[in-house]
Scaffold this active site. Structure first.
Site, PDB file in Angstrom:
ATOM      1  N   GLY A  82       5.929  10.287 -12.867  1.00 28.02           N
ATOM      2  CA  GLY A  82       6.796   9.395 -13.645  1.00 28.02           C
ATOM      3  C   GLY A  82       6.123   8.887 -14.902  1.00 28.02           C
ATOM      4  O   GLY A  82       6.734   8.815 -15.976  1.00 28.02           O
ATOM      5  N   CYS A  83       4.861   8.552 -14.795  1.00 22.96           N
ATOM      6  CA  CYS A  83       4.124   8.003 -15.937  1.00 22.96           C
ATOM      7  C   CYS A  83       3.894   9.073 -17.001  1.00 22.96           C
ATOM      8  O   CYS A  83       3.950   8.793 -18.201  1.00 22.96           O
ATOM      9  CB  CYS A  83       2.801   7.407 -15.476  1.00 22.96           C
ATOM     10  SG  CYS A  83       3.043   6.078 -14.276  1.00 22.96           S
TER      11      CYS A  83
END
Length: 155
Positions: free
Chosen positions: A45-46
């Site tokens: 996600g990051c």
């Protein structure tokens, strides 16, 4: 709850960032700033979030808007993460959680039934006068960079 609110000044801060630099909020006077907090370098996600901001960097630049990413990872991890994904913006290392506490992004989270304190993915849009203009908390990555870009257009 953080100590500041929409339309009010964000307290100046100083932090260590990639590129062997110290950044201060006051360095960005006259420019808008996207300050996004994310849990960890090189996680799916990051990585996607950083790439989404990277891919819109020209559009943000046209709006006189800079971007800084913040996590608790160290500078070496940040430098590697930044280089690996060609991020044109810098990443702040907030190991002591000074900025995380200032912006109130440390939350109790659960993973595999275990509770721990971690960064709640959050983004803050600060205008050229240092005033807080938008806040996104518990961010879902998909479409987020576009939403922030739309908000920057209103400044």
């Amino acid at each position: 709850m953080s100590s500041f609110e929409l339309g009010k000044p964000v307290p100046d801060f100083e932090a260590q960032a990639t590129g062997n630099q110290t950044v201060r909020l006051s360095d960005f006077r006259g420019k808008n700033l996207v300050l996004y907090f994310y849990p960890k370098d090189n996680t799916p996600g990051c990585t996607t979030e950083g790439q989404d901001f990277r891919d819109r960097m020209d559009a943000f630049a046209e709006l006189n808007t800079d971007i800084l990413g913040v996590s608790r990872d160290g500078l070496r991890a940040h430098e590697n993460f930044r280089a690996k994904h060609d991020f044109p913006f810098h990443l702040i290392s907030d190991k002591d959680e000074t900025l995380c506490k200032l912006f109130d992004v440390i939350k109790l989270k659960k993973l595999y039934g275990k509770e721990y304190l971690g960064i709640d993915r959050s983004t803050f849009l600060i205008d050229g006068d240092g005033l807080l203009r938008n806040v996104w908390r518990s961010v879902k990555v998909k479409g987020h960079a576009d939403e922030v870009l739309e908000a920057a257009k209103t400044l």
